[in-house]
Design a protein around this motif. Structure first.
Motif, short mmCIF file in Angstrom:
data_model
loop_
_atom_site.label_atom_id
_atom_site.label_comp_id
_atom_site.label_asym_id
_atom_site.label_seq_id
_atom_site.Cartn_x
_atom_site.Cartn_y
_atom_site.Cartn_z
N LYS A 183 0.82 -1.23 0.00
CA LYS A 183 0.00 0.00 0.00
C LYS A 183 0.85 1.28 0.00
O LYS A 183 1.73 1.40 -0.85
CB LYS A 183 -1.02 -0.04 1.13
N ASP A 184 0.57 2.24 0.87
CA ASP A 184 1.30 3.51 0.83
C ASP A 184 2.30 3.62 1.97
O ASP A 184 2.59 4.70 2.48
CB ASP A 184 0.33 4.70 0.88
N ASN A 185 2.88 2.50 2.34
CA ASN A 185 3.84 2.47 3.45
C ASN A 185 5.16 3.15 3.09
O ASN A 185 5.54 3.24 1.93
CB ASN A 185 4.13 1.03 3.87
N THR A 186 5.84 3.60 4.13
CA THR A 186 7.20 4.11 4.00
C THR A 186 8.10 3.27 4.90
O THR A 186 7.76 3.00 6.05
CB THR A 186 7.28 5.59 4.42
N TYR A 187 9.24 2.85 4.36
CA TYR A 187 10.18 2.02 5.11
C TYR A 187 11.51 2.77 5.25
O TYR A 187 11.95 3.46 4.32
CB TYR A 187 10.43 0.69 4.39
N VAL A 188 12.13 2.62 6.40
CA VAL A 188 13.43 3.22 6.64
C VAL A 188 14.41 2.10 7.02
O VAL A 188 14.14 1.30 7.91
CB VAL A 188 13.38 4.26 7.77
N TYR A 189 15.52 2.04 6.30
CA TYR A 189 16.56 1.06 6.55
C TYR A 189 17.80 1.79 7.06
O TYR A 189 18.33 2.67 6.38
CB TYR A 189 16.92 0.30 5.27
N ASP A 190 18.23 1.45 8.24
CA ASP A 190 19.43 2.06 8.83
C ASP A 190 20.43 0.94 9.06
O ASP A 190 20.43 0.29 10.10
CB ASP A 190 19.06 2.77 10.14
N LEU A 191 21.30 0.71 8.07
CA LEU A 191 22.24 -0.39 8.10
C LEU A 191 23.66 0.13 8.27
O LEU A 191 23.88 1.33 8.37
CB LEU A 191 22.10 -1.22 6.81
N ASP A 192 24.62 -0.77 8.28
CA ASP A 192 26.00 -0.38 8.57
C ASP A 192 26.53 0.67 7.61
O ASP A 192 27.10 1.68 8.03
CB ASP A 192 26.91 -1.62 8.53
N ASN A 193 26.35 0.45 6.33
CA ASN A 193 26.95 1.33 5.34
C ASN A 193 25.94 2.02 4.44
O ASN A 193 26.32 2.66 3.45
CB ASN A 193 27.94 0.54 4.46
N TYR A 229 21.90 4.07 4.46
CA TYR A 229 20.65 4.53 5.08
C TYR A 229 19.69 4.78 3.92
O TYR A 229 20.03 5.47 2.96
CB TYR A 229 20.89 5.81 5.86
N CYS A 230 18.48 4.19 4.01
CA CYS A 230 17.56 4.27 2.88
C CYS A 230 16.15 4.60 3.36
O CYS A 230 15.67 4.04 4.36
CB CYS A 230 17.54 2.95 2.11
N VAL A 231 15.49 5.51 2.66
CA VAL A 231 14.07 5.78 2.85
C VAL A 231 13.35 5.31 1.59
O VAL A 231 13.65 5.76 0.48
CB VAL A 231 13.80 7.28 3.08
N TRP A 232 12.40 4.40 1.78
CA TRP A 232 11.69 3.75 0.66
C TRP A 232 10.21 4.10 0.81
O TRP A 232 9.56 3.68 1.75
CB TRP A 232 11.94 2.26 0.74
#
Length: 247
Positions: free
Chosen positions: A152-162, A164-167
């Protein structure tokens, strides 16, 4: 699409159990009329399923539209010393190789990236041309219910070692499309982060639409499974697996 994303794809998709996925494909291929030795894989991405298939002893020819993804896949296969793999850059809806294979495989909802029904039908025809008589075509799709109730209209944030992503997901259900906007920051060797922005789209198809396309191409013994099982699948599943046999 995927120019910079290829660098961080495996980090962002680390929750996917590719070994389990490969084992499922293996079990499906065991049901083929003829022994499967050669596999043509469409939409191979960074080669995770490619690796699983090669480890199981198949001679794999892998195709992807992204040169960057293929570069990562080729390095991965080389590191694992899996020699019987060939890579080609190409469009899965318009690809000819002049060979026939025991099976054609496409995983990880690659078919959902095809932009319209004509492209999906062309993918099916390309697969048919590449298959030996009695060969199997295997592919999965995300279903309408997954797009509407899970993605749907979700937003995901990935905060990894190397990285950082906003999806961000942006659905257009009237148009039958899901747009993805990604902003990701990759850590460089000097400790600074470089920002990249990318957009992708997936397209929504029903089980019935895909089934009729397979029938139109002359495929037989068409099976539709709830993904990961051998139970009947439907539009109410998150993901369905298609298995079809060439006459």
């Amino acid at each position: 699409m995927y120019e910079e994303f290829a660098q961080v794809y495996d980090d962002l998709m680390r929750e996917i159990d590719y070994k389990q996925w490969g084992d499922y494909v293996f079990r499906l291929l065991l049901n083929a009329k003829n022994e499967v030795k050669s596999v043509l894989e469409f939409g191979c991405g960074t080669g995770n399923i490619t690796s699983e298939l090669a480890q199981k002893g198949y001679a794999v020819t892998a195709v992807d539209l992204s040169e960057e993804m293929l570069t990562v896949a080729d390095e991965k296969i080389a590191e694992q010393n899996l020699g019987d793999v060939r890579f080609f850059m190409g469009d899965m809806s318009n690809f000819q190789i002049g060979e026939e294979f025991d099976a054609v495989v496409s995983c990880c909802d690659s078919v959902n990236y095809l932009p319209d029904k004509a492209a999906v039908q062309n993918f099916i025809y390309c697969s048919q041309d590449a298959l030996k008589s009695g060969g199997l075509l295997l592919f999965d799709i995300n279903t309408p219910v997954k797009f509407k109730e899970v993605i749907k209209d979700n937003t995901y944030v990935y905060d990894l070692d190397n990285v950082y992503c906003v999806w961000e997901n942006s659905p257009d259900f009237e148009a039958g499309r899901m747009d993805y906007d990604l902003s990701f920051f990759i850590k460089e060797e000097d400790g600074r982060y470089s920002r990249y922005d990318e957009s992708q789209s997936q397209y929504i198809y029903t089980v019935e639409e895909i089934y009729h396309m397979l029938k139109n191409a002359g495929f037989m013994n068409i099976k539709i499974y709830a993904f990961g099982t051998f139970l009947q699948g439907s539009n109410e599943c998150d993901r369905v697996q298609f298995v079809a046999e060439k006459k």
